[in-house]
Design an enzyme around this catalytic site. Structure first.
Site, PDB file in Angstrom:
ATOM      1  N   HIS A  72      -0.517   5.511   1.936  1.00 41.45           N
ATOM      2  CA  HIS A  72       0.744   5.215   1.259  1.00 41.45           C
ATOM      3  C   HIS A  72       0.485   4.517  -0.080  1.00 41.45           C
ATOM      4  CE1 HIS A  72       4.898   3.737   0.848  1.00 41.45           C
ATOM      5  NE2 HIS A  72       4.332   2.608   0.446  1.00 41.45           N
ATOM      6  N   GLU A  73      -0.388   3.528  -0.076  1.00 37.20           N
ATOM      7  CA  GLU A  73      -0.681   2.772  -1.294  1.00 37.20           C
ATOM      8  C   GLU A  73      -1.370   3.635  -2.352  1.00 37.20           C
ATOM      9  OE1 GLU A  73       0.642  -0.072  -1.895  1.00 37.20           O
ATOM     10  OE2 GLU A  73       1.423  -0.190   0.146  1.00 37.20           O
ATOM     11  N   HIS A  76       1.089   5.750  -4.255  1.00 39.38           N
ATOM     12  CA  HIS A  76       1.732   5.109  -5.405  1.00 39.38           C
ATOM     13  C   HIS A  76       0.901   5.330  -6.672  1.00 39.38           C
ATOM     14  CE1 HIS A  76       4.974   3.173  -3.300  1.00 39.38           C
ATOM     15  NE2 HIS A  76       4.168   2.484  -2.523  1.00 39.38           N
TER      16      HIS A  76
END
Length: 93
Positions: A72-73, A76
């Site tokens: 998820h990170e 980004h």
């Protein structure tokens, strides 16, 4: 501190490589002295990339969940969310 926990470290670096987040180092941040909040983030660019995990995150989640958080990170970063937010913030300030 740098993460050196065998299979978790290997899985995190393997995912980072697979997603094109090459050259990253993994660090554990001492967040528990200030808060019980758990978090993770990616920062830097080129050979100065860092994957940062709060120490409060590690005991709460399984290895698979931590790998998902990292995905998820990195998402980004790969989708330029921070860059886009900076442009918008600059334009609207």
């Amino acid at each position: 501190t740098c993460v050196d926990v065998g299979s978790l470290r290997s899985k995190l670096l393997e995912l980072a490589d697979k997603l094109g987040y090459h050259g990253a180092n993994i660090y554990v941040i001492d967040g528990s002295t200030r808060s019980a909040h758990s978090n993770a983030f990616c920062t830097g660019f080129g050979k100065f990339r860092r994957i940062c995990l709060f120490d409060t995150l590690l005991p709460l989640m399984s290895e698979g969940e931590i790998v998902s958080v990292l995905g998820h990170e990195i998402g980004h970063d790969r989708l330029y969310h921070v860059h886009t937010a900076l442009v918008f913030a600059t334009c609207y300030s």
